[in-house]
Design an enzyme around this catalytic site. Structure first.
Site, short mmCIF file in Angstrom:
data_model
loop_
_atom_site.label_atom_id
_atom_site.label_comp_id
_atom_site.label_asym_id
_atom_site.label_seq_id
_atom_site.Cartn_x
_atom_site.Cartn_y
_atom_site.Cartn_z
N PRO A 1 40.27 44.81 38.90
CA PRO A 1 40.50 43.90 40.02
C PRO A 1 39.96 42.51 39.70
O PRO A 1 38.82 42.38 39.26
CB PRO A 1 39.73 44.55 41.17
CG PRO A 1 38.68 45.41 40.50
CD PRO A 1 39.29 45.87 39.22
N GLN B 1 42.64 46.88 45.97
CA GLN B 1 41.19 46.95 46.18
C GLN B 1 40.86 46.40 47.57
O GLN B 1 41.12 45.22 47.86
CB GLN B 1 40.42 46.15 45.12
CG GLN B 1 38.93 46.44 45.22
CD GLN B 1 38.06 45.61 44.30
OE1 GLN B 1 38.17 44.38 44.28
NE2 GLN B 1 37.17 46.24 43.57
N HIS C 1 36.16 48.84 47.60
CA HIS C 1 35.23 47.98 46.85
C HIS C 1 33.80 48.27 47.30
O HIS C 1 33.35 47.80 48.33
CB HIS C 1 35.59 46.51 47.10
CG HIS C 1 34.98 45.55 46.11
ND1 HIS C 1 33.89 45.87 45.33
CD2 HIS C 1 35.32 44.28 45.77
CE1 HIS C 1 33.59 44.83 44.56
NE2 HIS C 1 34.45 43.85 44.81
N GLY C 2 33.11 49.06 46.48
CA GLY C 2 31.72 49.40 46.81
C GLY C 2 30.77 48.77 45.81
O GLY C 2 29.67 49.28 45.61
N ALA C 3 31.19 47.67 45.18
CA ALA C 3 30.41 47.09 44.08
C ALA C 3 29.96 45.66 44.39
O ALA C 3 30.26 45.10 45.45
CB ALA C 3 31.25 47.11 42.80
N HIS C 4 29.19 45.10 43.45
CA HIS C 4 28.97 43.66 43.30
C HIS C 4 28.32 42.93 44.47
O HIS C 4 28.59 41.75 44.69
CB HIS C 4 30.30 42.97 42.94
CG HIS C 4 30.84 43.42 41.62
ND1 HIS C 4 32.15 43.28 41.24
CD2 HIS C 4 30.22 44.03 40.60
CE1 HIS C 4 32.31 43.79 40.03
NE2 HIS C 4 31.17 44.26 39.62
N TYR D 1 28.68 43.25 47.72
CA TYR D 1 29.43 43.05 48.97
C TYR D 1 29.04 44.12 50.00
O TYR D 1 28.09 44.88 49.76
CB TYR D 1 30.94 42.99 48.67
CG TYR D 1 31.24 41.83 47.75
CD1 TYR D 1 30.98 40.52 48.16
CD2 TYR D 1 31.68 42.02 46.44
CE1 TYR D 1 31.18 39.44 47.31
CE2 TYR D 1 31.90 40.94 45.58
CZ TYR D 1 31.64 39.65 46.02
OH TYR D 1 31.84 38.58 45.19
N ARG E 1 35.07 51.73 43.71
CA ARG E 1 34.39 51.02 42.63
C ARG E 1 32.92 50.85 42.99
O ARG E 1 32.59 50.44 44.12
CB ARG E 1 35.02 49.64 42.40
CG ARG E 1 34.52 49.01 41.11
CD ARG E 1 35.28 47.77 40.75
NE ARG E 1 35.46 47.69 39.32
CZ ARG E 1 35.45 46.56 38.62
NH1 ARG E 1 35.29 45.40 39.23
NH2 ARG E 1 35.62 46.57 37.33
N GLY F 1 32.75 44.41 29.94
CA GLY F 1 32.43 43.99 28.59
C GLY F 1 33.11 44.79 27.50
O GLY F 1 32.68 44.75 26.35
C1 LIG Z 1 37.96 35.94 37.56
C2 LIG Z 1 37.29 37.22 37.93
C3 LIG Z 1 37.51 37.78 39.17
C4 LIG Z 1 36.95 39.01 39.51
N1 LIG Z 1 37.25 39.57 40.71
C5 LIG Z 1 36.83 40.83 41.02
C6 LIG Z 1 37.26 41.48 42.20
O1 LIG Z 1 38.05 40.97 42.98
N2 LIG Z 1 36.79 42.73 42.42
C7 LIG Z 1 35.92 43.36 41.57
O2 LIG Z 1 35.53 44.51 41.84
N3 LIG Z 1 35.52 42.77 40.43
C8 LIG Z 1 35.97 41.53 40.12
N4 LIG Z 1 35.61 40.96 38.93
C9 LIG Z 1 34.90 41.77 37.92
C10 LIG Z 1 35.91 42.41 36.96
O3 LIG Z 1 36.75 43.35 37.61
C11 LIG Z 1 35.22 43.11 35.78
O4 LIG Z 1 34.42 44.16 36.24
C12 LIG Z 1 34.37 42.11 34.99
O5 LIG Z 1 35.14 40.96 34.64
C13 LIG Z 1 33.82 42.74 33.72
O6 LIG Z 1 34.88 43.25 32.92
P1 LIG Z 1 35.42 42.44 31.63
O7 LIG Z 1 34.24 42.32 30.70
O8 LIG Z 1 36.51 43.34 31.08
O9 LIG Z 1 35.92 41.12 32.09
C14 LIG Z 1 36.12 39.69 38.60
C15 LIG Z 1 35.86 39.10 37.34
C16 LIG Z 1 36.44 37.90 37.00
C17 LIG Z 1 36.18 37.33 35.64
#
Ligand SMILES: Cc1cc2nc3c(=O)[nH]c(=O)nc-3n(C[C@H](O)[C@H](O)[C@H](O)COP(=O)(O)O)c2cc1C
Length: 366
Positions: A25, A100, A177-180, A182, A229, A299
């Site tokens: 997402p 999501q 969306h249970g992450a980050h 929020y 998530r 990552g």
């Molecule tokens: C531009 C951007 C927007 C993102 N938006 C969301 C989001 O809407 N929901 C979410 O759960 N994570 C979001 N993320 C986190 C990503 O889903 C992902 O977990 C994170 O980029 C790490 O993975 P990667 O190393 O493959 O980029 C976002 C990340 C980026 C870079």
């Protein structure tokens, strides 16, 4: 030639996935007035492959769910109608598309809230101002209002309705969306949740609201269409936990009660947004505890994704930034082709093309 592990098929419930490279997402802030726009048709269809799984950007469940400009919602009829052609375009190319569904909780301010009211949360502890992802602007947050226990079922209901709306728009399912940092994460994490009622204190109490959301959404659309998530190790938006191993494991095993389709976990190394740190933990205990499909993210490159599949560490691997800048990422992985570099400065600009649909495909496929 043998396909690489990431390009092998996988049966996720009733969905026949042709490979294991998932679109993570990604909030793109191009949904003006919280309504998905026609330019998203091209964006998502560019990233669709036959039998590939896509997870749409975080999408608000109600008029109190927003905390960023131009993020989409799915609580009005207009939003549902606007999603439909985007979902149809993904289906036309044979993709499987989950929405999501999201509530930011205290990661908001009066300006995003109906009638300028306070954002809602598990707490009334405010967030400190933070630099936005562009590294220049500063996001200001208004002090949140602590939800009363009696109000929590109303928020659960917003998630339930949003899930129903997503199915009505044609999505194959939803990712809660249970992450980050929020709203759901705010309840789970002990550095944020300071409640003394049945939604705070013990681990079980802190996880009660997220699990109530899961249960309500499952009852509404069916467990075979529901994923979640989680990021137990992350501390985005001041939402760290003192015992993420135990929190992650408790959630992974509690989810089994509901038989949901997938659990999507963010790697412990992603403690902060976009920065990868070396840490001693991994998600293996949670992968082993959870009975459904296990998706990992955070990552990953091609090699590590292949290894995760070979080692049975995960069933699927979600890619964020590399999928953003490579619309044909699964194909590039298959061919071991070079990747387009992503441009961070255009992640969130409100342009309907730049940094959005202008990343090139492989020339050999053009
Ligand atoms: C531009 C951007 C927007 C993102 N938006 C969301 C989001 O809407 N929901 C979410 O759960 N994570 C979001 N993320 C986190 C990503 O889903 C992902 O977990 C994170 O980029 C790490 O993975 P990667 O190393 O493959 O980029 C976002 C990340 C980026 C870079």
């Amino acid at each position: 030639m043998e396909p690489i592990p990431l390009m092998t098929p996988y049966q996720m419930g009733k969905f026949n996935l042709s490979h294991r490279v998932v679109l993570a997402p990604l909030t793109r802030q191009r949904s003006f007035g919280n309504v998905p726009q026609p330019h998203a048709i091209l964006y998502y269809s560019q990233r669709t492959s036959k039998g590939g799984l896509l997870i749409a950007e975080a999408t608000g469940v109600s008029d109190t769910a927003q905390g960023y400009p131009n993020t989409p919602g799915i609580w009005t009829k207009e939003q549902v109608e606007a999603w439909r052609p985007i979902v149809d375009a993904v289906h036309e190319k044979g993709g499987i598309f989950f929405c999501q569904i999201w509530h930011v909780g205290r990661v908001s301010n009066y300006g995003f809230q109906p009638n300028g009211q306070a954002p809602i949360s598990c707490t009334d502890k405010p967030l400190k101002p933070q630099k936005r992802a562009n590294g220049i602007d500063v996001a200001e947050f208004s002090p949140p209002r602590r939800l009363l226990a009696e109000e929590i079922p109303l928020v659960v209901n917003d998630f339930r309705i949003a899930a129903r709306n997503a199915i009505e728009a044609g999505f194959d399912g939803v990712e809660i969306h249970g992450a980050h940092g929020y709203l759901l994460d705010q309840f789970m994490k002990d550095s944020v949740n300071d409640r003394t009622d049945k939604y705070g204190g013990s681990l079980e109490n802190r996880c009660r609201f997220p699990l109530e959301v899961v249960e309500a959404v499952v009852n509404e659309v069916g467990a075979d269409r529901v994923g979640i998530r989680l990021s137990p190790y992350a501390s985005y938006m001041e939402s760290g936990d003192s015992n993420p191993d135990v929190l992650g494991l408790y959630m992974a095993s509690s989810l089994n009660k509901f038989g949901i389709l997938f659990c999507h976990m963010v790697e412990p190394r992603m403690i902060t947004v976009g920065e990868r740190l070396e840490v001693p933990h991994n998600l293996l205990p949670m992968r082993k505890a959870f009975k459904g499909t296990f998706i990992v993210a955070g990552g990953y490159n091609r090699e590590e994704g292949n290894k995760a599949i070979t080692d049975n560490y995960a069933d699927l691997v979600a890619y964020g930034r590399w999928f953003l800048s490579n619309p044909d990422l699964p194909r590039r992985f298959e061919l071991n082709a070079p990747l387009n570099q992503y441009n961070r400065s255009t992640f969130y600009v409100p342009d309907s093309v730049v940094g959005y649909t202008d990343y090139p495909f492989l020339e050999s496929d053009a």
